[in-house]
Design a protein around this motif. Structure first.
Motif, PDB file in Angstrom:
ATOM      1  N   ALA A   1       0.816  -1.101  -0.054  1.00 62.65           N
ATOM      2  CA  ALA A   1      -0.091   0.004   0.081  1.00 62.65           C
ATOM      3  C   ALA A   1       0.813   1.280   0.050  1.00 62.65           C
ATOM      4  O   ALA A   1       0.646   2.186  -0.764  1.00 62.65           O
ATOM      5  CB  ALA A   1      -0.809  -0.083   1.185  1.00 62.65           C
TER       6      ALA A   1
ATOM      7  N   ARG B   1       2.477   1.742  -3.415  1.00 60.74           N
ATOM      8  CA  ARG B   1       1.315   2.181  -4.531  1.00 60.74           C
ATOM      9  C   ARG B   1       1.253   3.694  -4.214  1.00 60.74           C
ATOM     10  O   ARG B   1       1.009   4.229  -5.098  1.00 60.74           O
ATOM     11  CB  ARG B   1       0.096   1.083  -4.254  1.00 60.74           C
ATOM     12  N   ALA B   2       0.791   4.073  -3.051  1.00 61.12           N
ATOM     13  CA  ALA B   2       0.504   5.563  -2.884  1.00 61.12           C
ATOM     14  C   ALA B   2       1.697   6.193  -3.112  1.00 61.12           C
ATOM     15  O   ALA B   2       1.460   7.219  -3.753  1.00 61.12           O
ATOM     16  CB  ALA B   2       0.321   5.548  -1.174  1.00 61.12           C
ATOM     17  N   SER B   3       2.914   5.782  -2.885  1.00 58.24           N
ATOM     18  CA  SER B   3       4.291   6.625  -3.492  1.00 58.24           C
ATOM     19  C   SER B   3       4.288   6.692  -4.574  1.00 58.24           C
ATOM     20  O   SER B   3       4.599   7.499  -5.078  1.00 58.24           O
ATOM     21  CB  SER B   3       5.275   5.886  -2.832  1.00 58.24           C
ATOM     22  N   ASP B   4       3.861   5.552  -5.489  1.00 53.00           N
ATOM     23  CA  ASP B   4       4.179   5.668  -7.030  1.00 53.00           C
ATOM     24  C   ASP B   4       3.009   6.627  -7.398  1.00 53.00           C
ATOM     25  O   ASP B   4       3.423   7.535  -8.384  1.00 53.00           O
ATOM     26  CB  ASP B   4       3.904   4.294  -7.537  1.00 53.00           C
ATOM     27  N   LEU B   5       1.710   6.456  -6.977  1.00 53.58           N
ATOM     28  CA  LEU B   5       0.638   7.347  -7.528  1.00 53.58           C
ATOM     29  C   LEU B   5       0.929   8.652  -7.460  1.00 53.58           C
ATOM     30  O   LEU B   5       0.861   9.508  -8.389  1.00 53.58           O
ATOM     31  CB  LEU B   5      -0.616   6.899  -6.992  1.00 53.58           C
TER      32      LEU B   5
ATOM     33  N   ARG C   1      -6.883   8.843  -4.682  1.00 55.37           N
ATOM     34  CA  ARG C   1      -6.891   7.669  -5.428  1.00 55.37           C
ATOM     35  C   ARG C   1      -6.126   6.511  -4.587  1.00 55.37           C
ATOM     36  O   ARG C   1      -6.346   5.255  -4.752  1.00 55.37           O
ATOM     37  CB  ARG C   1      -6.611   7.603  -6.906  1.00 55.37           C
ATOM     38  N   SER C   2      -5.027   6.951  -3.810  1.00 53.07           N
ATOM     39  CA  SER C   2      -4.324   6.004  -3.085  1.00 53.07           C
ATOM     40  C   SER C   2      -4.910   5.603  -1.910  1.00 53.07           C
ATOM     41  O   SER C   2      -4.295   4.675  -1.158  1.00 53.07           O
ATOM     42  CB  SER C   2      -2.833   6.342  -3.110  1.00 53.07           C
TER      43      SER C   2
ATOM     44  N   LEU D   1      -2.134  11.344   3.670  1.00 52.66           N
ATOM     45  CA  LEU D   1      -2.832  11.420   2.265  1.00 52.66           C
ATOM     46  C   LEU D   1      -4.367  12.122   2.309  1.00 52.66           C
ATOM     47  O   LEU D   1      -4.538  12.803   1.305  1.00 52.66           O
ATOM     48  CB  LEU D   1      -3.014   9.668   1.914  1.00 52.66           C
TER      49      LEU D   1
END
Length: 177
Positions: free
Chosen positions: A67, A70-74, A108-109, A150
Motif C-alpha cells: 500500500a 502504491r501510494a508513493s508511486d501514484l 486515489r491511493s 494522504l
C-alpha cells in the motif's frame, strides 16, 4: 600437674538423612515425568502459536509495504509530472488546478492504505510474543500517519510540499529504510 585423659571422641553416624519410601519415589518420578511432558507440550504449543503470529505479522508487513509503495508511486508520478509546470505557472487559480492533480492522486491511493491499515489492526498477536506485537504496532502507527497525510494532501494538494519528519521516522521504525 598432671594432664587428664581427654574424654573419648563420640562418633556420630550419618546415614544420609531420611530416605524416601519406594511408593514416594514412584510418585516423585511420575510427577517429574508429568512436568516434563507438560513442559514439552507447552513449548510446542507456543512454537505453533508463534509461527502463526509470525505469518500474520508478515502478511501485515506485506500489505503495508504494498500500500505504501502504491501510494508513493501514484502520488510521486503525479508530482513528477506536475512539478515542471508549477515552476512556469504563476500563483493563482490555474496553479491551484494543477496542484489539484496531486490531491486527486492522493485521494486515489487512500483506499489501499486504509485497507492495509484495517488488516494490520485486525492482526491478533499472542501476548507472550512482544517483539511481534511491537512490529505489528509499528506498521499500524505508520499506516495511521500515512492515511492522515494522504487525507491532508487529498484535501489540499499544497500539503504535499510540506515536510513530514514524523512520517519519515515512523516509516524508518516500521520498515527500517
Amino acid at each position: 600437674m598432671q594432664a587428664s585423659d581427654p574424654a573419648p571422641a563420640e562418633v556420630l553416624e550419618i546415614d544420609g538423612g531420611p530416605r524416601l519410601s519406594a511408593h514416594r519415589r514412584r510418585v516423585l518420578l511420575v510427577a517429574v515425568a508429568v512436568l516434563c511432558v507438560v513442559g514439552v507440550v507447552t513449548w510446542r504449543v507456543d512454537a505453533r502459536s508463534r509461527d502463526h503470529d509470525e505469518r500474520a505479522v508478515a502478511a501485515c508487513h506485506d500489505a503495508a509495504l504494498r500500500a505504501d509503495v502504491r501510494a508513493s508511486d501514484l502520488v510521486g508520478y503525479m508530482v513528477h509530472e506536475v512539478d515542471p509546470v508549477l515552476y512556469k505557472v504563476p500563483a493563482g487559480p490555474r496553479r491551484d488546478g494543477i496542484v489539484a492533480l496531486v490531491a486527486g492522486a492522493a485521494s486515489r491511493s487512500l483506499p489501499g492504505v486504509r485497507t492495509a491499515l484495517a488488516q494490520c489492526r485486525a492482526t491478533d498477536v499472542a501476548w507472550p510474543h512482544r517483539t511481534l506485537v511491537h512490529r505489528r504496532d509499528s506498521y499500524v502507527d505508520y499506516l495511521t500517519a500515512r492515511v492522515s497525510r494522504l487525507e491532508q494532501v487529498a484535501a489540499d494538494g499544497h500539503a504535499y510540499y510540506h515536510d513530514q519528519p514524523q512520517l519519515a521516522a515512523l516509516h524508518q521504525r516500521a520498515f527500517g529504510a
